[in-house]
Design an enzyme around this catalytic site. Structure first.
Site, PDB file in Angstrom:
ATOM      1  CB  THR A   1      -8.609  -0.012   6.572  1.00 26.98           C
ATOM      2  OG1 THR A   1      -8.551   1.164   5.284  1.00 26.98           O
ATOM      3  CG2 THR A   1      -9.957  -0.575   6.562  1.00 26.98           C
ATOM      4  CB  ALA A   2      -4.535   3.644   7.581  1.00 28.02           C
ATOM      5  CE1 TYR A   3      -2.038   6.683  15.042  1.00 23.16           C
ATOM      6  CE2 TYR A   3      -1.393   7.683  13.981  1.00 23.16           C
ATOM      7  CZ  TYR A   3      -1.217   7.464  14.826  1.00 23.16           C
ATOM      8  OH  TYR A   3      -0.405   7.311  15.883  1.00 23.16           O
ATOM      9  CB  SER A   4      -8.614   6.370  11.329  1.00 25.98           C
ATOM     10  OG  SER A   4      -9.379   7.083  11.451  1.00 25.98           O
TER      11      SER A   4
ATOM     12  CG  ASP B   1      -2.040  -1.022   1.379  1.00 27.79           C
ATOM     13  OD1 ASP B   1      -1.892  -1.618  -0.035  1.00 27.79           O
ATOM     14  OD2 ASP B   1      -2.393  -1.254   1.909  1.00 27.79           O
TER      15      ASP B   1
ATOM     16  NE  ARG C   1       6.857   4.559  -2.448  1.00 26.53           N
ATOM     17  CZ  ARG C   1       7.275   3.586  -1.475  1.00 26.53           C
ATOM     18  NH1 ARG C   1       6.749   4.678  -0.169  1.00 26.53           N
ATOM     19  NH2 ARG C   1       6.915   2.943  -1.514  1.00 26.53           N
TER      20      ARG C   1
END
Length: 280
Positions: free
Chosen positions: A179-182, A68, A73
């Site tokens: 679905t990442a840091y949050s 991901d 990038r």
């Protein structure tokens, strides 16, 4: 003839091997290929390291070979020009990269034949007071600099003061970034094609510790209060620090990411796989 950019995780030998195979195959079909300098050198094709020259109207497709992070990038490089991005998964989660490596050549051929669907994902436009401005697919984070000490952050929504937090930080995320840091900070999971902005506090020292799901028309301002500085990061990249009174302004960009889908597994199936959920 199509112009195709390859974004390759230069530390993954298997991704570099596939990149070299794709280059031979696509050049054999008279397509124009370009890469960022580092992976171009890693595959022994420094002559193809002219990425800037084929972005925009000259570029038909960007292909990400990695996880991901590589996909982020690629989106950062081409989304402002409306270029579609196809993700080939060499990572572990693969929320953004739905194509498996062994099907990558066929997936590119399917795209070139016109048999695909574009899935648009909102991005966040992030502005600092010094004029720095970027658009991100996952999240913008304002977080403490000093270990063991919280940072004081005030939140303004659509020009009105909402509340202040003493916390480790605040995350402004897209549905893609839910679905990442949050998520790890207790935020909700949103379907990635929804239009919304999620504000999630990280370890807040307050009774109000819930995430907010805001309208996509909202403008969010996160302001640093007091003498404890805060660091700003977007999609894993540092934008520097903010001192007392420094602000990060977040709104929805008018230029979404355009991701190529080819009938691969859906978002709910990706969730089930990632979290080990079984059929019942």
């Amino acid at each position: 003839m199509a112009a195709i950019a390859l974004f390759v995780h230069a530390d993954r030998p298997e991704a570099l091997k596939l990149a070299a195979e794709l280059i031979d195959r696509l050049e054999g079909d008279s397509h124009q290929i370009c890469l960022p300098p580092e992976p171009a050198e890693a595959v022994g094709r420094s002559d193809l390291a002219h990425l800037e020259g084929c972005i925009g109207e000259k570029l038909d497709l960007a292909v990400s070979l990695g996880g991901d992070g590589s996909m982020l990038r690629a989106v950062t490089a081409v989304a402002d020009d409306g270029v579609p991005v196809l993700g080939v998964n060499y990572g572990s989660l693969g929320y953004l990269t739905g194509i498996q490596p062994d099907t990558a050549p066929q997936a590119i051929e399917q795209f070139l034949a016109g048999d695909y669907v574009i899935e648009e994902r909102i991005r966040l436009r992030c502005r600092l007071g010094n004029g720095t401005e970027v658009s991100v697919l996952n999240e913008a984070i304002v977080e403490k600099v000093d270990s063991g000490r919280t940072v004081n952050l005030a939140v303004h929504i659509d020009g009105e003061f909402f509340t202040s937090y003493a916390a480790d930080g605040l995350i402004a995320a897209t549905p893609t970034g839910s679905t990442a840091y949050s998520l790890s900070a207790g935020g909700p999971i949103l379907a990635p094609t929804m239009h919304a902005v999620i504000l999630t506090p990280v370890a807040p020292h307050t009774l109000f510790d819930r995430s907010l799901v805001l309208l996509p028309s909202s403008e969010l301002v996160i302001e640093v209060l007091g003498d404890r500085s805060a660091a700003v990061a977007v999609d894993g990249r540092s934008l520097g620090e903010l001192g007392d009174g420094g602000c990060l302004t977040v709104s929805v960009s008018d230029k979404p990411a355009r991701l190529v889908t080819l009938g691969q597994r859906g978002f709910h199936q990706a969730l089930k796989t990632s979290f080990g959920l079984s059929d019942r």
